[in-house]
Design a protein around this motif. Structure first.
Motif, PDB file in Angstrom:
ATOM      1  N   VAL A   1       0.860  -1.183   0.000  1.00 34.15           N
ATOM      2  CA  VAL A   1       0.000   0.000   0.000  1.00 34.15           C
ATOM      3  C   VAL A   1       0.893   1.227   0.000  1.00 34.15           C
ATOM      4  O   VAL A   1       1.776   1.372   0.848  1.00 34.15           O
ATOM      5  N   GLY A   2       0.687   2.102  -0.960  1.00 38.77           N
ATOM      6  CA  GLY A   2       1.401   3.365  -0.974  1.00 38.77           C
ATOM      7  C   GLY A   2       0.624   4.414  -0.205  1.00 38.77           C
ATOM      8  O   GLY A   2      -0.616   4.428  -0.239  1.00 38.77           O
ATOM      9  N   VAL A   3       1.336   5.278   0.500  1.00 36.23           N
ATOM     10  CA  VAL A   3       0.681   6.352   1.257  1.00 36.23           C
ATOM     11  C   VAL A   3       1.382   7.670   0.953  1.00 36.23           C
ATOM     12  O   VAL A   3       2.595   7.743   0.873  1.00 36.23           O
ATOM     13  N   VAL A   4       0.589   8.705   0.778  1.00 36.82           N
ATOM     14  CA  VAL A   4       1.101  10.033   0.447  1.00 36.82           C
ATOM     15  C   VAL A   4       0.052  11.043   0.910  1.00 36.82           C
ATOM     16  O   VAL A   4      -1.139  10.706   1.002  1.00 36.82           O
ATOM     17  N   HIS A   5       0.488  12.260   1.228  1.00 35.51           N
ATOM     18  CA  HIS A   5      -0.528  13.255   1.584  1.00 35.51           C
ATOM     19  C   HIS A   5      -1.199  13.801   0.328  1.00 35.51           C
ATOM     20  O   HIS A   5      -2.414  13.747   0.204  1.00 35.51           O
ATOM     21  N   GLY A   6      -0.420  14.335  -0.609  1.00 32.48           N
ATOM     22  CA  GLY A   6      -1.004  14.780  -1.856  1.00 32.48           C
ATOM     23  C   GLY A   6      -0.702  16.210  -2.244  1.00 32.48           C
ATOM     24  O   GLY A   6      -1.073  16.645  -3.328  1.00 32.48           O
TER      25      GLY A   6
ATOM     26  N   LEU B   1       4.267   3.966  -7.734  1.00 34.63           N
ATOM     27  CA  LEU B   1       3.637   3.298  -8.879  1.00 34.63           C
ATOM     28  C   LEU B   1       3.819   1.784  -8.830  1.00 34.63           C
ATOM     29  O   LEU B   1       3.137   1.057  -9.555  1.00 34.63           O
ATOM     30  N   GLY B   2       4.699   1.295  -7.979  1.00 34.51           N
ATOM     31  CA  GLY B   2       4.880  -0.137  -7.820  1.00 34.51           C
ATOM     32  C   GLY B   2       3.952  -0.759  -6.802  1.00 34.51           C
ATOM     33  O   GLY B   2       3.934  -1.986  -6.661  1.00 34.51           O
ATOM     34  N   ALA B   3       3.185   0.056  -6.101  1.00 31.37           N
ATOM     35  CA  ALA B   3       2.245  -0.473  -5.112  1.00 31.37           C
ATOM     36  C   ALA B   3       0.980  -0.979  -5.799  1.00 31.37           C
ATOM     37  O   ALA B   3       0.733  -0.710  -6.972  1.00 31.37           O
ATOM     38  N   ASP B   4       0.181  -1.715  -5.059  1.00 34.25           N
ATOM     39  CA  ASP B   4      -1.115  -2.159  -5.577  1.00 34.25           C
ATOM     40  C   ASP B   4      -2.159  -1.055  -5.480  1.00 34.25           C
ATOM     41  O   ASP B   4      -3.046  -0.935  -6.319  1.00 34.25           O
ATOM     42  N   VAL B   5      -2.067  -0.269  -4.433  1.00 38.41           N
ATOM     43  CA  VAL B   5      -3.029   0.797  -4.196  1.00 38.41           C
ATOM     44  C   VAL B   5      -2.301   1.932  -3.503  1.00 38.41           C
ATOM     45  O   VAL B   5      -1.390   1.698  -2.705  1.00 38.41           O
ATOM     46  N   VAL B   6      -2.661   3.171  -3.840  1.00 41.44           N
ATOM     47  CA  VAL B   6      -2.081   4.360  -3.218  1.00 41.44           C
ATOM     48  C   VAL B   6      -3.203   5.122  -2.521  1.00 41.44           C
ATOM     49  O   VAL B   6      -4.240   5.419  -3.131  1.00 41.44           O
TER      50      VAL B   6
END
Length: 262
Positions: free
Chosen positions: A142-147, A156-161
């Protein structure tokens, strides 16, 4: 495939990280009443206790092993002090008495990581991949980012962001001209080229881009982006282009369809 499942009726989701079950929320904006008083001279009764109890209740109800805040744990864009710092300290202690807490730094979190360094795991604003091992072995990642910044291309290599920052809302109208605004989720497949910006190497080569999940704000007083109103500007530098076909969902799970056509 990583699973990120919203908690029905709440601006929160649960993610299976393999070794951990995480509760994810975005945009808590602790101290918002203090900030509104300072910024705009608006006096509102504090809902700090209710926010804290609601968040801790969700941790208990979902049997989470960790809380991940997708940015903007704090409200004022300055190092926390006074009543805001006291509210943040009480909130963080209440959470960490239960589970570890991870903060993805948001644009409102200046000084929060430093002030509470002993209590928080902190992720850079550009984001990171959690769960599922390395991004090269990203099954379940799981990718996590504020935005508020351009994301790390490794996401981009994660399944879901999962991201916050945008505070998505929809304006719904009835046949007689009445309207209401509700918080919403946005979900859809990422356009890699639009997600990481023009300077990154060959994002179009990503064969299976991740799903992007844009979280509603946890704090109901923090306003938001009306995603189905023509001419509404988005806050994230990669939106709306990075989400060419996203669907909107209400907190109760109602699917509204493509957010561009609601």
């Amino acid at each position: 495939m990583a699973r990120v499942e919203p908690v029905v009726g709440e601006p929160a989701a649960v993610a299976d990280l393999g070794s951990e079950r995480a509760l994810l929320v975005a945009d808590v904006h602790a101290g918002i009443e203090v900030g509104l008083r300072y910024e705009r001279g608006v006096e509102l009764e504090s809902r700090a206790d209710a926010r804290r109890e609601r968040l801790c209740g969700l941790i208990d109800e979902t049997d989470a092993d960790r809380l991940v805040v997708l940015g903007d744990l704090a409200h004022r864009i300055a190092a926390p002090e006074g009543d805001e710092r006291e509210e943040l300290g009480t909130l963080i202690r209440s959470v960490t008495d239960r589970v570890p807490m991870t903060l993805v730094e948001g644009n409102h979190d200046a000084g929060v990581a430093e002030a509470f360094a002993a209590d928080l795991d902190v992720i850079d604003p550009a984001g990171s991949v959690i769960g599922g091992g390395s991004v090269e072995e990203s099954e379940g990642a799981v990718g996590v980012v504020h935005g508020h910044t351009w994301p790390d291309p490794a996401l981009l290599g994660a399944d879901v962001v999962c991201m916050g920052h945008e505070h998505p809302q929809v304006r719904l109208e009835d046949p007689v001209g009445g309207s209401r605004v509700e918080r919403a989720w946005l979900r859809g497949r990422v356009d890699p080229a639009a997600f990481v910006g023009d300077d990154e190497p060959n994002p179009a080569a990503v064969d299976d881009p991740p799903e992007l999940v844009i979280f509603p704000a946890f704090n109901e007083r923090s306003g938001g982006t009306w995603v189905n109103v023509e001419g509404q500007s988005f806050l994230a530098p990669f939106l709306p282009d990075a989400l060419p076909a996203g669907d909107a969902y209400l907190l109760d799970g109602t699917r509204l369809g493509g957010f561009r056509g609601i």
